[in-house]
Design a protein around this motif. Structure first.
Motif, mmCIF file in Angstrom:
data_model
loop_
_atom_site.group_PDB
_atom_site.id
_atom_site.type_symbol
_atom_site.label_atom_id
_atom_site.label_comp_id
_atom_site.label_asym_id
_atom_site.label_seq_id
_atom_site.Cartn_x
_atom_site.Cartn_y
_atom_site.Cartn_z
ATOM 1 N N ILE B 182 0.783 -1.229 0.000
ATOM 2 C CA ILE B 182 0.000 0.000 0.000
ATOM 3 C C ILE B 182 0.818 1.284 0.000
ATOM 4 O O ILE B 182 0.273 2.350 -0.161
ATOM 5 C CB ILE B 182 -0.989 0.044 1.184
ATOM 6 N N GLY B 183 2.108 1.189 0.177
ATOM 7 C CA GLY B 183 2.886 2.420 0.116
ATOM 8 C C GLY B 183 2.898 3.146 1.441
ATOM 9 O O GLY B 183 2.037 2.942 2.302
ATOM 10 N N GLU B 184 3.893 4.011 1.572
ATOM 11 C CA GLU B 184 4.143 4.568 2.892
ATOM 12 C C GLU B 184 3.256 5.749 3.244
ATOM 13 O O GLU B 184 3.145 6.130 4.395
ATOM 14 C CB GLU B 184 5.618 4.983 2.991
ATOM 15 N N ASP B 185 2.640 6.375 2.223
ATOM 16 C CA ASP B 185 1.819 7.536 2.556
ATOM 17 C C ASP B 185 0.404 7.129 2.955
ATOM 18 O O ASP B 185 -0.457 7.972 3.159
ATOM 19 C CB ASP B 185 1.778 8.517 1.376
ATOM 20 N N ILE B 186 0.193 5.818 3.030
ATOM 21 C CA ILE B 186 -1.132 5.357 3.462
ATOM 22 C C ILE B 186 -0.987 4.678 4.816
ATOM 23 O O ILE B 186 -0.133 3.813 5.005
ATOM 24 C CB ILE B 186 -1.743 4.388 2.433
ATOM 25 N N CYS B 187 -1.821 5.117 5.738
ATOM 26 C CA CYS B 187 -1.766 4.567 7.077
ATOM 27 C C CYS B 187 -2.729 3.383 7.152
ATOM 28 O O CYS B 187 -3.913 3.525 6.825
ATOM 29 C CB CYS B 187 -2.160 5.667 8.053
ATOM 30 N N LEU B 188 -2.224 2.238 7.496
ATOM 31 C CA LEU B 188 -3.067 1.042 7.564
ATOM 32 C C LEU B 188 -3.502 0.812 9.001
ATOM 33 O O LEU B 188 -2.675 0.686 9.904
ATOM 34 C CB LEU B 188 -2.283 -0.169 7.037
ATOM 35 N N GLU B 189 -4.793 0.788 9.194
ATOM 36 C CA GLU B 189 -5.327 0.541 10.537
ATOM 37 C C GLU B 189 -6.121 -0.746 10.523
ATOM 38 O O GLU B 189 -6.838 -1.022 9.568
ATOM 39 C CB GLU B 189 -6.237 1.698 10.967
ATOM 40 N N THR B 190 -5.992 -1.512 11.600
ATOM 41 C CA THR B 190 -6.773 -2.744 11.670
ATOM 42 C C THR B 190 -7.532 -2.783 12.987
ATOM 43 O O THR B 190 -7.068 -2.249 13.999
ATOM 44 C CB THR B 190 -5.872 -3.988 11.587
ATOM 45 N N ALA B 191 -8.686 -3.369 12.944
ATOM 46 C CA ALA B 191 -9.471 -3.562 14.164
ATOM 47 C C ALA B 191 -10.127 -4.931 14.065
ATOM 48 O O ALA B 191 -10.814 -5.221 13.084
ATOM 49 C CB ALA B 191 -10.525 -2.468 14.285
ATOM 50 N N PHE B 192 -9.840 -5.778 15.030
ATOM 51 C CA PHE B 192 -10.354 -7.145 14.965
ATOM 52 C C PHE B 192 -11.423 -7.368 16.013
ATOM 53 O O PHE B 192 -11.206 -7.094 17.197
ATOM 54 C CB PHE B 192 -9.210 -8.146 15.159
ATOM 55 N N GLY B 193 -12.558 -7.863 15.583
ATOM 56 C CA GLY B 193 -13.628 -8.180 16.516
ATOM 57 C C GLY B 193 -13.295 -9.442 17.296
ATOM 58 O O GLY B 193 -12.430 -10.224 16.892
ATOM 59 N N GLU B 194 -13.975 -9.638 18.392
ATOM 60 C CA GLU B 194 -13.703 -10.810 19.231
ATOM 61 C C GLU B 194 -14.786 -11.866 19.059
ATOM 62 O O GLU B 194 -15.899 -11.556 18.645
ATOM 63 C CB GLU B 194 -13.613 -10.376 20.701
ATOM 64 N N ARG B 195 -14.419 -13.104 19.392
ATOM 65 C CA ARG B 195 -15.359 -14.240 19.358
ATOM 66 C C ARG B 195 -16.116 -14.301 18.024
ATOM 67 O O ARG B 195 -17.335 -14.367 17.991
ATOM 68 C CB ARG B 195 -16.368 -14.138 20.502
ATOM 69 N N LEU B 196 -15.339 -14.242 16.974
ATOM 70 C CA LEU B 196 -15.970 -14.220 15.656
ATOM 71 C C LEU B 196 -16.428 -15.597 15.202
ATOM 72 O O LEU B 196 -17.225 -15.716 14.282
ATOM 73 C CB LEU B 196 -14.998 -13.644 14.612
ATOM 74 N N GLY B 197 -15.881 -16.642 15.835
ATOM 75 C CA GLY B 197 -16.203 -17.986 15.360
ATOM 76 C C GLY B 197 -15.443 -18.274 14.078
ATOM 77 O O GLY B 197 -14.331 -17.768 13.879
ATOM 78 N N THR B 198 -16.039 -19.059 13.190
ATOM 79 C CA THR B 198 -15.326 -19.407 11.963
ATOM 80 C C THR B 198 -16.195 -19.070 10.752
ATOM 81 O O THR B 198 -17.401 -18.900 10.854
ATOM 82 C CB THR B 198 -15.024 -20.923 11.907
ATOM 83 N N VAL B 199 -15.508 -18.961 9.637
ATOM 84 C CA VAL B 199 -16.211 -18.842 8.362
ATOM 85 C C VAL B 199 -15.701 -19.975 7.478
ATOM 86 O O VAL B 199 -14.625 -20.527 7.720
ATOM 87 C CB VAL B 199 -15.947 -17.485 7.673
ATOM 88 N N ARG B 200 -16.506 -20.313 6.467
ATOM 89 C CA ARG B 200 -16.075 -21.376 5.562
ATOM 90 C C ARG B 200 -15.726 -20.729 4.230
ATOM 91 O O ARG B 200 -16.606 -20.218 3.537
ATOM 92 C CB ARG B 200 -17.193 -22.395 5.383
ATOM 93 N N ALA B 201 -14.430 -20.705 3.956
ATOM 94 C CA ALA B 201 -13.990 -20.046 2.724
ATOM 95 C C ALA B 201 -12.688 -20.660 2.275
ATOM 96 O O ALA B 201 -11.998 -21.321 3.045
ATOM 97 C CB ALA B 201 -13.811 -18.550 2.957
ATOM 98 N N ASP B 202 -12.361 -20.408 1.015
ATOM 99 C CA ASP B 202 -11.062 -20.840 0.529
ATOM 100 C C ASP B 202 -10.048 -19.789 0.941
ATOM 101 O O ASP B 202 -10.215 -18.607 0.629
ATOM 102 C CB ASP B 202 -11.107 -20.949 -0.996
ATOM 103 N N PRO B 203 -9.019 -20.179 1.690
ATOM 104 C CA PRO B 203 -8.083 -19.172 2.205
ATOM 105 C C PRO B 203 -7.453 -18.337 1.098
ATOM 106 O O PRO B 203 -7.319 -17.118 1.231
ATOM 107 C CB PRO B 203 -7.024 -19.988 2.940
ATOM 108 N N GLY B 204 -7.084 -18.985 0.005
ATOM 109 C CA GLY B 204 -6.445 -18.259 -1.101
ATOM 110 C C GLY B 204 -7.395 -17.252 -1.715
ATOM 111 O O GLY B 204 -7.036 -16.103 -1.990
#
Lengths: 219, 461
Positions: B182-204
């Motif tokens: 993403i390049g250095e002039d973009i600030c990447l923020e993450t926020a992770f919810g708790e107790r999300l359980g699982t999803v069924r998806a192809d990881p790739g």
């Protein structure tokens, strides 16, 4: 050949000016020919000599349309004058009629220029349409007249019309007489071309195959 | 004499012979008029017949011309379509190659870094350290192998297998790769919810979805901005109406990618999921179409909110599968390092390999790492980052801005940040300038040493 106060000579033009406060002049010029068939591009020509339509022999086309009458060329060629339209031009084109043919180079010579790049259509007429044309020209010439009936009318008719009208060619003059009245003195001749405006608002053009009338009167 | 006139004379005068001498000339004229009229008619008929023939021929020629042109345009169209498909394939391959190159760079950096550390280990008897390094090298090699498998799967168009995934772990794994993108002039923020359980998806495929959304977000912020990736749990008692779909009642894991970029007009929004629709100069228009396709295949929904100049937010709703056993995209078989954490760490290191190594190690442990190559860059990141920065890890000796000065400025905008200096030098003036209370980690260090030291500094009162 034209002469003025001397022997007639070629390549001369005599202009006669008539003027006066009481003079009234009217003009009318109509053919009565109708274009028909496809529009053809003039692909080869020089001045008033035409060689090819759409890359094909123009003389060949005329012979095909004339059939048996092709033997009477160039006279019979007058049965199919050409309506010419300039590439960008719309509106009413000019009419050109054949004056001679040349078998050697398969060319047709017309009574006026047939420029390359112009579009042409064959024209046709019959007896009735030509008489109607003469009638229309007479009406046109008398409409331009402010007052009084024409005292003199000069009728210039194309020789090509005579070929179609043949024995009944007097009827052309009679139809003019019907319009202009018995008081008018009719004069004129057959021509190889007429110079006139089509209507009173057009500029003068060189035409073929028309009945062109000039009316004169004094008030 | 003309036949019509003959019949008429017969009817009225009993024949031509019955015509009085005084009107004989008149009859001759009528006869001539009949003949002329017939001749006119024959000429006209012949002309019209010939004209019809000519027009028919012209018509036929036109028909042939049109058929020929249609054929030519069909051939041309097929050729252009083929060209388009080829260029799309090339771009997709290019993008994939780009992504793979980034991934491989990370993997190789880790492998090289750990191999170097292992090689530099002076005591051959320090088997534990060497073993740790080897485990990391193996992990890197595993990831490289996984990338290769994905690449092969892509080229063979194989359907990948959906698995039960921990969404947070899956996103974290991808985020580590995305930072480079993403390049250095973009600030990447993450926020992770708790107790999300699982999803069924192809990881790739899930990674591809995230990658496509992040690339778009990046492209929407040519002058920089904030890119926020978040996960959350959503439970719906009743169906929820959206502009383009109705979300049925149930539990969902939401994955949102939001940017502060140029946004989209309603006209653009109406077409973004259409294949080959693109607003980018060199785009294929396949990115969001892929996102849509993958999400639909996974049984999920995509929602877009965007307005011109107000950024965009893509929210993906994936059905939640309770607490079924999940696996992350991380290859199994290796022991995770201890000393995990979720804090945000701002890393300043001019040496790329070391920066990668530290980022990878800390990212793998769950930390949110903001990496910077210089003091100036670190200060810029710190000023833009809206959330907390729990820790600053800074190399001591770097070209450009003095590391102590940089640390001071970072702490001005983020006073909560703890500071850990790292240095490969043992005796420099710079090191002497370190106060007694300053934390320092000397290079070379093992990932475990780094992890332990980071936790210690964060835990210190």
């Amino acid at each position: 050949l034209v002469g003025l106060d001397g022997d007639p000579q070629s390549r001369q033009l005599v202009a006669i000016g008539l003027y006066g406060a009481r003079l009234r002049i009217g003009t009318g010029s109509l053919g009565g020919w109708d274009p028909f068939g496809p529009e053809r591009l003039i692909t080869r020509s020089t001045g008033n000599v035409l060689y090819e339509f759409d890359g094909h022999s123009a003389l060949g086309l005329y012979k095909r349309y004339l059939g048996d009458r092709a033997a009477d060329l160039p006279a019979s060629g007058l049965l199919f004058p050409l309506s010419l339209r300039e590439p960008a031009g719309a509106g009413q084109g000019v009419v050109r009629s054949i004056v001679s043919v040349c078998e050697d180079d398969q060319s047709l010579t017309f009574g006026g220029d047939v420029p390359e790049g112009s579009y042409a259509r064959l024209m046709k007429a019959n007896f009735d349409r030509l008489i109607d044309g003469a009638h229309g020209a007479a009406e046109e010439s008398s409409e331009g007249r402010r007052a009084g009936e024409p005292e003199l009318a000069i009728l210039i008719s194309c020789v090509g019309r005579k070929l179609v009208l043949r024995r009944r060619v007097e009827e052309e003059v009679e139809s003019v007489r019907d319009v202009l009245g018995s008081q008018a003195v009719l004069s004129g001749f057959y021509s190889y071309g007429e110079i006139a405006p089509f209507t009173s608002v057009d500029r003068c053009e060189f035409h073929n195959q028309t009945m062109t009338i000039t009316t004169l009167s004094e008030r | 004499m003309h036949k019509v006139l003959q019949r008429q004379l017969r009817r009225f005068f009993g024949g031509a012979g019955g015509v009085a001498a005084e009107i004989r000339e008149f009859v001759d004229d009528v006869d001539a008029a009949y003949e002329q009229s017939d001749e006119d008619r024959r000429l006209l008929e012949r002309s019209l017949e010939l004209t019809s023939e000519e027009l028919l021929a012209v018509n036929e020629q036109l028909r042939r011309d049109i058929a020929e042109r249609t054929q030519v345009s069909l051939v041309e169209r097929t050729r252009l379509e083929e060209q388009l498909r080829q260029s799309q394939k090339m771009e997709a391959i290019g993008r994939l190659a780009g992504g793979v190159a980034h991934d491989f760079n990370n993997v190789l950096t880790a492998i090289i870094g750990y191999a170097e550390i292992a090689l530099k280990e002076p005591q051959a008897s320090e088997l534990d350290t060497i073993r740790t390094c080897l485990v990391e090298i193996m992990r890197g090699a595993d990831r490289a192998a996984s990338l290769t498998r994905q690449l092969l799967a892509f080229s063979r168009r194989q359907m990948l297998q959906p698995q039960f995934l921990d969404p947070n772990a899956a996103v974290r794994e991808t985020v580590a790769i995305l930072r480079r993108l993403i390049g250095e002039d973009i600030c990447l923020e993450t926020a992770f919810g708790e107790r999300l359980g699982t999803v069924r998806a192809d990881p790739g495929q899930l990674q591809q979805v995230l990658l496509n959304l992040v690339v778009n977000a990046r492209d929407a912020m040519p002058r920089g901005g904030t890119l926020a990736i978040s996960t959350a749990l959503l439970h719906l008692e009743r169906p929820q109406e959206h502009d383009l779909f109705t979300l049925p009642a149930g539990s969902y894991v939401t994955l949102a990618v939001a940017d502060t970029g140029i946004g989209m007009s309603p006209a653009t929004l109406a077409h973004i999921f259409e294949p080959f629709f693109t607003t980018k100069e060199h785009g294929t228009g396949l990115g969001l179409a892929t996102v849509y396709g993958v999400v639909k295949q996974t049984g999920g929904f995509v929602r877009v909110e965007s307005r011109p100049n107000e950024g965009s937010r893509f929210t993906i709703y994936l059905p939640r599968f309770g607490d079924a056993p999940a696996r992350t995209m991380r290859p199994s078989g290796h022991h995770p390092l201890p000393f995990q954490g979720t804090e945000t760490v701002l890393l300043v290191e001019d040496e790329q390999q070391v920066r990668e190594l530290v980022s990878t190690v800390l990212g793998g442990l769950g930390y949110q790492v903001i990496a910077a190559a210089s003091g100036d860059e670190a200060i810029a990141h710190a000023e833009r980052h809206a959330g907390e920065i729990h820790m600053l890890i800074s190399d001591v000796v770097m070209p450009g801005m003095n590391s102590f000065e940089a640390a001071e400025q970072v702490r001005r905008s983020h006073p909560e940040a703890r500071v850990l200096f790292i240095s490969g030098y043992t005796t420099t003036d710079a090191l002497h300038a370190l106060g007694d209370g300053q934390a320092l980690l000397r290079k070379p260090f093992t990932p475990e040493e780094l992890a332990r030291r980071v936790r210690e500094v964060l835990a210190a009162q």
